[in-house]
Design an enzyme around this catalytic site. Structure first.
Site, PDB file in Angstrom:
ATOM      1  NE  ARG A  45      40.962  31.873  35.485  1.00  0.00           N
ATOM      2  CZ  ARG A  45      40.095  32.781  35.063  1.00  0.00           C
ATOM      3  NH1 ARG A  45      40.401  34.068  35.138  1.00  0.00           N
ATOM      4  NH2 ARG A  45      38.932  32.421  34.567  1.00  0.00           N
ATOM      5  CG  ASP A 154      41.996  44.336  28.543  1.00  0.00           C
ATOM      6  OD1 ASP A 154      40.807  44.104  28.278  1.00  0.00           O
ATOM      7  OD2 ASP A 154      42.618  43.747  29.468  1.00  0.00           O
TER       8      ASP A 154
END
Length: 292
Positions: A45, A154
């Site tokens: 990632r 979020d």
């Protein structure tokens, strides 16, 4: 090396010390725990971030994130290392509970002039918040005249932006019944966009649950599902305490299928169904810290 060099691949995984440092940064910033065996996940990632920045190794990346100029990259790192898995009406029993138990008295109060506030915490790309909005729309034909609002938050600004756009491709919409998809979505050149009436119900904001909460009022309902599984036990306990302060007495908290809210001892929460909890009529114990 720079961002235009295609040979920057970050093929060498982070060392145990570098992984430990990355884990510490993530935990300090967001309360999220990376298990020791997640080296390949971190590598896969963050490799894109190293390439984008033209950095040769993880040591350079860690130095950047920890520097005074690293706040923007810190947000990128958190976005890269958090998991956003969602679909509409996920864990459908919660939405059944909304319809039959939680929402009817709240909507009755709203018709008498009260406001109703719902929080989707850890909202990802918005499927959860819009699922709540669809339930509300089905239950209240007069919804436009009621003071009912949904806050969707979020930590990842990328998913917050996508949720705010309300635009989805066919894959995530496959979980919706055909009739609901027809009523609540319209064709768009880039996919399908949720109905504007529902979009107006939901406000999307970036928020780190591990940081300061700027909201002043309390919520009637909070959804925080499949979020705290990424936190360690002390962080989870602090979060439950904060939710107890953020929810009105007798308000509702919905959590993920593998998450549990403590209900023993002096806990103000009572189990009220499958991963469904209700705050006691008196709320948290007197003398507890207020988080707003």
């Amino acid at each position: 090396m720079n961002a235009r060099n295609p040979f920057v691949t970050a093929a060498t995984p982070p060392t145990p010390d570098e992984l430990s440092q990355i884990s510490s940064i993530l935990h300090e910033a967001a309360g999220i725990v990376i298990a020791p065996g997640k080296t390949s996940m971190v590598q896969s990632r963050l490799a894109k971030r190293l390439r984008a920045l033209g950095l040769p190794d993880y040591a350079s990346y860690i130095k950047l994130v920890r520097s005074p100029d690293g706040s923007a990259e810190m947000r990128e790192m958190i976005s890269a290392l958090t998991t956003n898995v969602t679909h509409f009406f996920r864990e459908n029993h919660h939405f059944d509970h909304l319809r039959t138990t939680a929402l009817p008295p709240l909507l009755e109060r709203a018709r008498k002039g009260d406001k109703v506030r719902i929080w989707s915490a850890g909202c990802s790309i918005g499927a959860e918040a819009y699922s709540i909005a669809m339930v509300l729309s089905d239950m209240a034909q007069d919804l436009d005249r009621l003071d009912v609002r949904i806050l969707a938050t979020d930590i990842d600004p990328v998913v917050v932006r996508k949720g705010s756009e309300g635009l989805y491709d066919g894959t995530i919409l496959d979980s919706l019944p055909t009739e609901m998809r027809r009523r609540f979505f319209a064709a768009d050149p880039e996919g399908e966009r949720i109905d504007e009436r529902l979009r107006r119900l939901v406000s999307f904001k970036q928020l780190n649950l591990h940081g300061t909460w700027p909201m002043k009022g309390q919520f009637d309902i909070v959804f925080c599902r499949n979020v705290v599984i990424y936190f360690d036990a002390p962080t989870q306990r602090r979060l439950w305490d904060r939710f107890a302060q953020a929810i009105k007495p007798e308000g509702w908290l919905y959590v993920g299928h593998s998450e549990r809210v403590p209900t023993e001892g002096s806990s103000p929460f009572v189990s009220s169904g499958i991963t469904t909890y209700r705050l006691s009529p008196t709320g948290p114990r007197k003398g507890e810290q207020t988080w707003h």
